[in-house]
Design a protein around this motif. Structure first.
Motif, PDB file in Angstrom:
ATOM      1  N   ARG A  59       0.822  -1.212   0.000  1.00  0.00           N
ATOM      2  CA  ARG A  59       0.000   0.000   0.000  1.00  0.00           C
ATOM      3  C   ARG A  59       0.858   1.266   0.000  1.00  0.00           C
ATOM      4  O   ARG A  59       0.544   2.249  -0.698  1.00  0.00           O
ATOM      5  CB  ARG A  59      -0.900  -0.025   1.221  1.00  0.00           C
ATOM      6  CG  ARG A  59      -1.913   1.027   1.169  1.00  0.00           C
ATOM      7  CD  ARG A  59      -3.137   0.633   1.873  1.00  0.00           C
ATOM      8  NE  ARG A  59      -4.016   1.791   1.809  1.00  0.00           N
ATOM      9  CZ  ARG A  59      -5.194   1.827   2.277  1.00  0.00           C
ATOM     10  NH1 ARG A  59      -5.678   0.780   2.853  1.00  0.00           N
ATOM     11  NH2 ARG A  59      -5.919   2.899   2.175  1.00  0.00           N
ATOM     12  N   ILE A  60       1.915   1.253   0.770  1.00  0.00           N
ATOM     13  CA  ILE A  60       2.802   2.419   0.814  1.00  0.00           C
ATOM     14  C   ILE A  60       3.518   2.596  -0.526  1.00  0.00           C
ATOM     15  O   ILE A  60       3.660   3.724  -1.024  1.00  0.00           O
ATOM     16  CB  ILE A  60       3.796   2.284   1.981  1.00  0.00           C
ATOM     17  CG1 ILE A  60       3.045   2.441   3.293  1.00  0.00           C
ATOM     18  CG2 ILE A  60       4.920   3.296   1.876  1.00  0.00           C
ATOM     19  CD1 ILE A  60       3.832   2.027   4.502  1.00  0.00           C
ATOM     20  N   TYR A  61       3.947   1.505  -1.133  1.00  0.00           N
ATOM     21  CA  TYR A  61       4.597   1.594  -2.442  1.00  0.00           C
ATOM     22  C   TYR A  61       3.630   2.166  -3.477  1.00  0.00           C
ATOM     23  O   TYR A  61       4.014   3.013  -4.298  1.00  0.00           O
ATOM     24  CB  TYR A  61       5.090   0.219  -2.875  1.00  0.00           C
ATOM     25  CG  TYR A  61       5.763   0.230  -4.222  1.00  0.00           C
ATOM     26  CD1 TYR A  61       7.036   0.757  -4.374  1.00  0.00           C
ATOM     27  CD2 TYR A  61       5.112  -0.285  -5.339  1.00  0.00           C
ATOM     28  CE1 TYR A  61       7.649   0.777  -5.605  1.00  0.00           C
ATOM     29  CE2 TYR A  61       5.716  -0.263  -6.580  1.00  0.00           C
ATOM     30  CZ  TYR A  61       6.994   0.261  -6.714  1.00  0.00           C
ATOM     31  OH  TYR A  61       7.601   0.280  -7.942  1.00  0.00           O
ATOM     32  N   GLY A  67       2.317   9.398  -6.121  1.00  0.00           N
ATOM     33  CA  GLY A  67       2.731  10.756  -5.851  1.00  0.00           C
ATOM     34  C   GLY A  67       2.115  11.383  -4.615  1.00  0.00           C
ATOM     35  O   GLY A  67       2.092  12.613  -4.503  1.00  0.00           O
ATOM     36  N   HIS A  68       1.622  10.580  -3.704  1.00  0.00           N
ATOM     37  CA  HIS A  68       1.068  11.136  -2.462  1.00  0.00           C
ATOM     38  C   HIS A  68       2.210  11.724  -1.638  1.00  0.00           C
ATOM     39  O   HIS A  68       3.218  11.071  -1.398  1.00  0.00           O
ATOM     40  CB  HIS A  68       0.340  10.050  -1.661  1.00  0.00           C
ATOM     41  CG  HIS A  68      -0.924   9.602  -2.302  1.00  0.00           C
ATOM     42  ND1 HIS A  68      -2.156   9.953  -1.813  1.00  0.00           N
ATOM     43  CD2 HIS A  68      -1.164   8.851  -3.404  1.00  0.00           C
ATOM     44  CE1 HIS A  68      -3.091   9.424  -2.570  1.00  0.00           C
ATOM     45  NE2 HIS A  68      -2.509   8.738  -3.554  1.00  0.00           N
TER      46      HIS A  68
END
Length: 98
Positions: A59-61, A67-68
């Protein structure tokens, strides 16, 4: 003579009542059952920690690639969720003395 018989019978009765501890076998059986099933719970907590780590990493990737700008909170949240599951298993093991 009569007082000696009464005294001996009282001592024998008290000795019988103190040697018959009710529930000792049941307590030992419950402890055995707890120790046999606890290791599967400890393994379950480690598996959950691994799942949290993998899902968090994916999820982080994904958020990073999209671009968050603020992924620091997500990293910390997933990381500490996995650490909590690992520590919870160790805490339960120490709590029950297994």
């Amino acid at each position: 003579m009569n007082k000696r018989i009464i005294l001996v019978s009282v001592l024998v009765a008290s000795a019988l009542s103190t040697s018959a501890q009710p529930g000792i076998d049941e307590i030992n059986q419950a402890k055995q059952q707890l120790s046999s099933t606890f290791f599967s719970a400890l393994d379950c907590s480690l598996v959950l920690a691994g799942i949290f780590g993998i899902l968090g990493a994916v999820r982080i990737y994904h958020n990073w690639q999209m671009g968050h700008p603020r992924i620091d909170q997500a990293v910390a949240g997933w990381f500490f969720a996995a650490i909590f599951m690992i520590l919870a298993g160790g805490f339960l093991q120490a709590l029950f003395g297994i």
